[in-house]
Scaffold this motif. Structure first.
Motif, short mmCIF file in Angstrom:
data_model
loop_
_atom_site.label_atom_id
_atom_site.label_comp_id
_atom_site.label_asym_id
_atom_site.label_seq_id
_atom_site.Cartn_x
_atom_site.Cartn_y
_atom_site.Cartn_z
N SER A 1 25.11 96.01 29.88
CA SER A 1 24.74 94.60 29.81
C SER A 1 25.54 93.79 30.82
CB SER A 1 24.96 94.06 28.40
OG SER A 1 26.34 94.08 28.12
N GLY A 2 25.04 92.60 31.08
CA GLY A 2 25.71 91.73 32.05
C GLY A 2 24.64 91.01 32.88
N ILE A 3 25.00 89.81 33.32
CA ILE A 3 24.10 89.04 34.17
C ILE A 3 24.63 89.17 35.59
CG2 ILE A 3 23.14 86.72 34.60
CD1 ILE A 3 22.54 87.95 31.74
N PHE A 4 23.85 89.77 36.46
CA PHE A 4 24.26 90.00 37.85
C PHE A 4 23.45 89.08 38.75
CE2 PHE A 4 26.68 94.05 37.76
CZ PHE A 4 26.51 94.38 36.43
N ILE A 5 24.14 88.47 39.70
CA ILE A 5 23.42 87.64 40.68
C ILE A 5 24.03 87.85 42.07
CG2 ILE A 5 24.82 85.58 40.06
CD1 ILE A 5 22.35 83.86 40.86
N GLY A 6 23.14 88.01 43.06
CA GLY A 6 23.58 88.15 44.46
C GLY A 6 23.60 86.77 45.09
N ILE A 7 24.76 86.38 45.66
CA ILE A 7 24.87 85.00 46.17
C ILE A 7 25.40 84.92 47.61
CG2 ILE A 7 24.91 83.73 43.99
CD1 ILE A 7 27.99 83.86 44.08
N GLY A 8 25.12 85.95 48.40
CA GLY A 8 25.39 85.90 49.85
C GLY A 8 26.77 85.38 50.22
N GLY A 9 26.78 84.34 51.05
CA GLY A 9 28.05 83.83 51.57
C GLY A 9 28.69 82.73 50.72
N SER A 10 28.37 82.66 49.43
CA SER A 10 28.88 81.56 48.58
C SER A 10 30.40 81.51 48.47
CB SER A 10 28.29 81.66 47.17
OG SER A 10 26.90 81.60 47.23
N PHE A 11 31.06 82.68 48.44
CA PHE A 11 32.53 82.65 48.30
C PHE A 11 33.16 81.99 49.54
CE2 PHE A 11 32.73 86.75 45.46
CZ PHE A 11 32.04 86.09 44.47
N ASP A 12 32.53 82.19 50.71
CA ASP A 12 33.07 81.57 51.93
C ASP A 12 33.06 80.04 51.78
OD1 ASP A 12 33.30 83.96 53.82
OD2 ASP A 12 31.27 84.15 53.09
N VAL A 13 32.03 79.54 51.11
CA VAL A 13 31.94 78.09 50.89
C VAL A 13 32.97 77.66 49.84
CG1 VAL A 13 30.42 76.22 50.07
CG2 VAL A 13 29.49 78.02 51.53
N TRP A 14 33.03 78.39 48.73
CA TRP A 14 33.95 77.99 47.66
C TRP A 14 35.42 78.13 48.08
CZ3 TRP A 14 30.85 81.16 43.48
CH2 TRP A 14 29.65 80.49 43.22
N ALA A 15 35.67 79.02 49.02
CA ALA A 15 37.05 79.20 49.51
C ALA A 15 37.40 78.12 50.53
CB ALA A 15 37.20 80.58 50.13
N GLY A 16 36.37 77.41 51.01
CA GLY A 16 36.61 76.37 52.01
C GLY A 16 36.60 76.91 53.44
N GLU A 17 36.14 78.16 53.60
CA GLU A 17 36.10 78.77 54.95
C GLU A 17 34.88 78.28 55.72
OE1 GLU A 17 37.81 81.88 56.35
OE2 GLU A 17 39.40 81.03 55.11
N VAL A 18 33.78 78.05 54.98
CA VAL A 18 32.52 77.60 55.60
C VAL A 18 32.12 76.31 54.89
CG1 VAL A 18 30.05 78.14 55.85
CG2 VAL A 18 31.75 79.94 56.18
N LYS A 19 31.67 75.34 55.69
CA LYS A 19 31.28 74.06 55.10
C LYS A 19 29.83 74.11 54.67
CE LYS A 19 32.88 69.67 55.96
NZ LYS A 19 33.23 68.56 56.78
N ARG A 20 29.55 73.60 53.47
CA ARG A 20 28.15 73.48 53.02
C ARG A 20 27.49 72.36 53.84
NH1 ARG A 20 25.53 73.75 47.67
NH2 ARG A 20 23.39 74.22 48.32
N ALA A 21 26.18 72.48 54.05
CA ALA A 21 25.46 71.44 54.79
C ALA A 21 25.57 70.11 54.06
CB ALA A 21 24.00 71.85 54.90
N PRO A 22 25.64 68.99 54.78
CA PRO A 22 25.66 67.68 54.11
C PRO A 22 24.42 67.52 53.22
CG PRO A 22 26.12 67.44 56.45
CD PRO A 22 25.73 68.88 56.23
#
Ligand code: UDP
Length: 242
Positions: free
Chosen positions: A179-200
């Motif tokens: 069991s478990g809910i799995f989701i693929g989220i590409g480069g999201s950690f780069d955004v949450w870490a502040g390495e990549v900026k999300r689009a305005p």
């Protein structure tokens, strides 16, 4: 399956609001079920057209979220109004709910310093969040990670390995984890870490986030140029045939 789905170029897309999708997933978590959430976009469709394994994985997913403006457009061509549900926003809301409801989570993916910073930022934002396991996305042997996930049994597993690596990894977990809910989220950690900026917000609201990311990361031009025009052309043809 949520009950209301439609096909775009032969691939299922679930038609539901952001909140309906969250409730669907929370129900699955509370029942301790298995779920692989796919976030579908023209790039992953183009990859799946060339990769039978990926195609099968996407087609067997119980929840396929319309993640991009391209999918939203393709649905519009068919006369269907559907909001875009970006995987990064959806995953963030799931993290928020898991922190509130005391469901454990795991994070797999990105470079070591990126995942470390992501965890630090998430813990700051959600002090109650229970992260039971994490690993960077540059491993040699995925079985070690899958065994660890089986042992720690997180309820939500965020896989930020890029497509199709994350979809194939999640599918490989299926045999060993019940069991478990799995989701693929590409480069999201780069955004949450502040390495990549999300689009305005203006780019997000107008469905042009892909354009902003392409300007910021010109290496993406080839990916977009190779997939988006053909996707839109095929989507128009498909709707015209109906
Ligand atoms: N990545 C990874 N392992 C790999 C290849 C990529 O963890 O073997 C990570 C990479 O560090 C990045 C993410 O996967 O954080 C892919 O980001 P990208 O922006 O390409 O994904 P998209 O959002 O476009 O699917």
């Amino acid at each position: 399956m949520t009950g209301n789905r439609c096909k775009v170029l032969g691939y299922n897309v679930d038609l539901l609001t952001f909140n309906e999708a969250i409730n669907f997933v929370l129900n699955k978590i509370s029942n301790n079920e298995w779920l692989h959430i796919v976030t579908i976009n023209p790039e992953i469709i183009a990859a799946a057209d060339k990769n039978k394994e990926l195609e099968k994985i996407i087609k067997s997913s119980e929840l396929v979220l319309p993640e991009s403006s391209g999918i939203k457009k393709a649905l519009n061509f068919k006369g269907i109004k559907q909001e875009q549900i970006p995987g990064i926003d959806f995953a963030k809301e799931l993290i928020h709910r898991c922190a509130d409801l005391k469901y454990s989570i795991a994070l797999i993916g990105a470079k070591e310093h990126v995942i470390t910073k992501t965890i630090e930022n998430l813990k700051k934002e959600y002090p109650a969040l229970n992260i039971v396991y994490s690993h960077n996305g540059y491993y040699e042997n995925e079985n070690i990670i899958i065994d660890k996930l089986a042992e720690t049994a997180p309820r939500l597993i965020l896989c930020a390995l890029g497509a199709p690596k994350q979809e194939i990894f999640i599918n490989n977990c299926k045999n060993k984890i019940e069991s478990g809910i799995f989701i693929g989220i590409g480069g999201s950690f780069d955004v949450w870490a502040g390495e990549v900026k999300r689009a305005p917000k203006i780019f997000q609201k107008t469905g042009l986030e892909w354009l902003y990311r392409t300007i910021k990361q010109p290496s993406r031009i080839k990916r977009i140029y190779k997939t988006l025009p053909m996707f839109l052309f095929r989507a128009i043809m498909e709707s015209a045939r109906k």
